[in-house]
Scaffold this motif. Structure first.
Motif, short mmCIF file in Angstrom:
data_model
loop_
_atom_site.label_atom_id
_atom_site.label_comp_id
_atom_site.label_asym_id
_atom_site.label_seq_id
_atom_site.Cartn_x
_atom_site.Cartn_y
_atom_site.Cartn_z
N ARG A 131 -3.17 14.53 -5.88
CA ARG A 131 -2.48 13.68 -5.26
C ARG A 131 -3.38 12.44 -4.73
NH1 ARG A 131 0.56 17.89 -2.77
NH2 ARG A 131 -0.73 17.69 -0.98
N HIS A 132 -4.36 12.88 -4.19
CA HIS A 132 -5.30 11.82 -3.64
C HIS A 132 -5.99 10.87 -4.91
CE1 HIS A 132 -5.38 12.24 0.55
NE2 HIS A 132 -5.19 13.51 0.43
N THR A 133 -6.44 11.64 -5.90
CA THR A 133 -6.94 10.82 -6.83
C THR A 133 -6.13 9.79 -7.80
OG1 THR A 133 -8.77 12.74 -7.17
CG2 THR A 133 -8.02 11.07 -9.20
N ALA A 134 -4.79 10.36 -7.77
CA ALA A 134 -3.68 9.38 -8.24
C ALA A 134 -3.67 8.47 -7.34
CB ALA A 134 -2.45 10.28 -8.77
N GLN A 135 -3.59 8.70 -6.12
CA GLN A 135 -3.48 7.44 -5.09
C GLN A 135 -4.58 6.47 -5.27
OE1 GLN A 135 -1.90 8.42 -0.84
NE2 GLN A 135 -2.47 10.56 -1.82
N THR A 136 -5.78 6.93 -5.35
CA THR A 136 -7.11 6.03 -5.47
C THR A 136 -6.74 5.16 -6.96
OG1 THR A 136 -8.23 7.57 -4.56
CG2 THR A 136 -9.23 5.79 -5.99
N MET A 137 -6.22 5.70 -7.97
CA MET A 137 -6.10 4.89 -9.19
C MET A 137 -4.88 3.90 -9.09
SD MET A 137 -8.00 6.29 -11.13
CE MET A 137 -9.06 6.57 -9.67
N MET A 138 -3.86 4.25 -8.09
CA MET A 138 -2.74 3.30 -7.90
C MET A 138 -3.19 2.37 -6.77
SD MET A 138 -0.11 3.69 -9.81
CE MET A 138 0.74 2.41 -8.92
N ILE B 254 3.76 6.34 -5.36
CA ILE B 254 3.70 6.50 -6.43
C ILE B 254 2.35 7.29 -7.41
CG2 ILE B 254 3.18 5.31 -8.85
CD1 ILE B 254 4.74 2.86 -7.62
N GLY B 255 1.49 7.29 -6.51
CA GLY B 255 0.32 8.03 -6.55
C GLY B 255 0.53 9.56 -6.55
N ARG B 256 1.22 9.60 -5.39
CA ARG B 256 1.50 11.43 -4.89
C ARG B 256 2.34 11.74 -5.90
NH1 ARG B 256 1.27 9.00 0.23
NH2 ARG B 256 3.67 8.65 0.55
N PHE B 257 3.36 10.96 -6.55
CA PHE B 257 4.36 11.48 -7.40
C PHE B 257 3.63 11.71 -8.79
CE2 PHE B 257 7.05 10.44 -11.13
CZ PHE B 257 8.05 11.30 -10.91
N LEU B 258 2.72 10.93 -9.13
CA LEU B 258 2.09 11.20 -10.23
C LEU B 258 0.93 12.34 -10.26
CD1 LEU B 258 1.00 7.35 -11.37
CD2 LEU B 258 2.80 8.92 -12.47
N GLY B 259 0.62 12.53 -9.03
CA GLY B 259 -0.28 13.69 -8.84
C GLY B 259 0.63 15.01 -9.07
N MET B 260 1.49 14.82 -8.33
CA MET B 260 2.36 16.05 -8.41
C MET B 260 2.95 16.50 -9.88
SD MET B 260 2.47 17.83 -5.88
CE MET B 260 3.46 18.97 -6.35
N LYS C 28 -3.46 8.76 6.87
CA LYS C 28 -2.19 9.40 6.89
C LYS C 28 -1.02 8.22 6.68
CE LYS C 28 -2.97 14.15 8.33
NZ LYS C 28 -2.58 15.30 9.24
N ASP C 29 -0.11 8.47 6.20
CA ASP C 29 1.21 7.58 5.99
C ASP C 29 0.83 6.21 5.91
OD1 ASP C 29 2.58 9.90 6.65
OD2 ASP C 29 2.13 9.72 8.85
N GLY C 30 0.03 5.84 4.84
CA GLY C 30 -0.18 4.47 4.46
C GLY C 30 -0.74 3.62 5.54
N GLN C 31 -1.49 4.10 6.40
CA GLN C 31 -2.11 3.49 7.77
C GLN C 31 -3.32 2.72 7.40
OE1 GLN C 31 -2.49 6.18 10.97
NE2 GLN C 31 -0.31 6.76 10.95
N GLY C 32 -3.97 3.02 6.22
CA GLY C 32 -4.96 2.28 5.85
C GLY C 32 -6.35 3.07 5.62
N PHE C 33 -7.32 2.69 6.03
CA PHE C 33 -8.40 3.58 5.65
C PHE C 33 -9.67 3.60 6.82
CE2 PHE C 33 -6.72 2.37 1.73
CZ PHE C 33 -7.02 3.42 1.01
N LYS C 34 -10.46 4.41 6.97
CA LYS C 34 -11.76 4.39 7.91
C LYS C 34 -12.68 4.35 7.17
CE LYS C 34 -13.73 7.36 11.36
NZ LYS C 34 -13.55 8.54 12.24
N LEU D 263 0.77 -1.22 0.05
CA LEU D 263 -0.08 -0.05 0.10
C LEU D 263 1.07 1.36 0.01
CD1 LEU D 263 -2.64 1.29 0.11
CD2 LEU D 263 -2.61 1.14 2.70
N ARG D 264 1.96 1.48 0.92
CA ARG D 264 2.72 2.71 1.02
C ARG D 264 3.43 2.83 -0.23
NH1 ARG D 264 4.95 4.17 6.84
NH2 ARG D 264 3.23 3.32 8.00
N ALA D 265 3.77 1.84 -1.13
CA ALA D 265 4.63 2.22 -2.37
C ALA D 265 3.38 2.56 -3.46
CB ALA D 265 5.26 0.74 -2.79
N ALA D 266 2.26 1.87 -3.39
CA ALA D 266 1.29 2.25 -4.52
C ALA D 266 1.01 3.87 -4.22
CB ALA D 266 0.36 1.47 -4.15
N GLN D 267 0.70 4.15 -2.84
CA GLN D 267 0.33 5.48 -2.59
C GLN D 267 1.47 6.44 -2.76
OE1 GLN D 267 -0.97 5.14 1.36
NE2 GLN D 267 -3.05 4.95 0.83
#
Length: 302
Positions: A71-78, A27-33, A234-240, A21-25
């Protein structure tokens, strides 16, 4: 050619699905930027939507929200390949907390069907997977253009037994039947519907064409509506996972009253975590005829 495209896309998804998860997110943040820095079309649409919906933001706040949304939308896609390729138990382990779970018990105790509204907020694929792991569930979907990819999508989304139905007359009849039997159905309620039979209702104070499907399903089935989303921590901790009541009037026979309540329900949860909403979608492309087209300067909506 379609088979080649499908095979390539599925291969990419399967490879991405091996990421943690952390790696995917990350990459997503990078793609968002990259999307922000390159002034992509997604940045343009996000900028327009946020100026329309949140004019109260200062210039600095607005830019920060645009960057965060990208950044968040790209994280979702990843994250989607993870939701499709990981074992279901591993995906469920990402849900650290559930808020509003008591609403599910209340909704199901009298045998009524349950209509879940999952807007494009947070990780909607995880939301759907959670409910399909708990209930006999059907979800409405729009088929992709590539047939072979549709088969793959149905298989991975339905691996817990969730039934995917097309948004045609036969599919809608199936949803109504399941809801009348006390089962669960899921819909992405914030899409821009085409064709007649819909209504214009305010979303963030802006009149926009809105689906009447939700109110029709509720009227014909007597189901209970709830709105839900998976908030990214935050920080790849998961979801609520968050479950909320919908606004009163969502099942009203008057289409304007019902769609106004639907949009108000969506807006309420979006305002909880606006940076995690998919502002990159052209939600306002169908406004009342004659009004300026927000995405096509100099043109009007038809």
């Amino acid at each position: 050619m379609a088979l080649t495209k499908a095979t390539f896309l599925i291969t990419v998804l399967r490879l991405a699905g091996k990421l943690p998860l952390r790696a995917a997110q990350a990459i997503g943040r990078f793609l968002g930027m990259i999307s922000w820095l390159s002034r992509s079309k997604y940045r343009t649409v996000t900028d327009i939507n946020l100026r329309m919906c949140m004019p109260e933001l200062t210039g600095e706040q607005h830019d920060q929200m645009v960057r965060s949304s990208l950044r968040h939308t790209a994280q979702t896609m990843m994250e989607i390949p993870l939701m499709w390729e990981w074992p279901v138990e591993r995906c469920m382990g990402l849900i650290r907390e559930i808020e509003g779970e008591e609403l599910l018990a209340d909704a199901k105790k009298d045998g009524r069907g349950l209509l879940l509204l999952a807007p494009h907020l947070g990780n909607w694929e995880l939301t759907g997977l959670f409910f399909s792991s708990r209930y006999r569930m059907a979800a409405l979907y729009s088929p992709p253009r590539i047939q072979e990819f549709e088969d793959y999508m149905i298989r991975v989304r339905g691996r817990m037994g969730s039934e995917l139905v097309r948004g045609d007359r036969r599919g809608l009849a199936r949803l109504i039947a399941l809801l009348r039997e006390g089962e669960v159905a899921g819909i992405l309620p914030d899409q821009s519907p085409r064709g007649k039979g819909n209504a214009y209702a305010p979303f963030f104070g802006i009149d926009v064409r809105t689906m009447t499907l939700v109110s029709k399903l509720l009227q014909k089935s007597g189901a209970k509506p709830l709105i839900t989303y998976s908030k990214r921590l935050k920080d790849g901790q998961g979801f609520k996972l968050i479950i909320r009541e919908c606004e009163p009037g969502i099942n009203d026979p008057d289409p304007v009253t019902a769609t106004t309540a639907l949009n108000a329900s969506i807006e309420k949860v979006v305002r909880e975590v606006p940076e995690q909403y998919q502002w990159e979608y052209k939600r306002f492309r169908h406004r009342p005829p004659g009004l300026p087209h927000p995405y096509k300067p100099g043109r009007v909506c038809k």
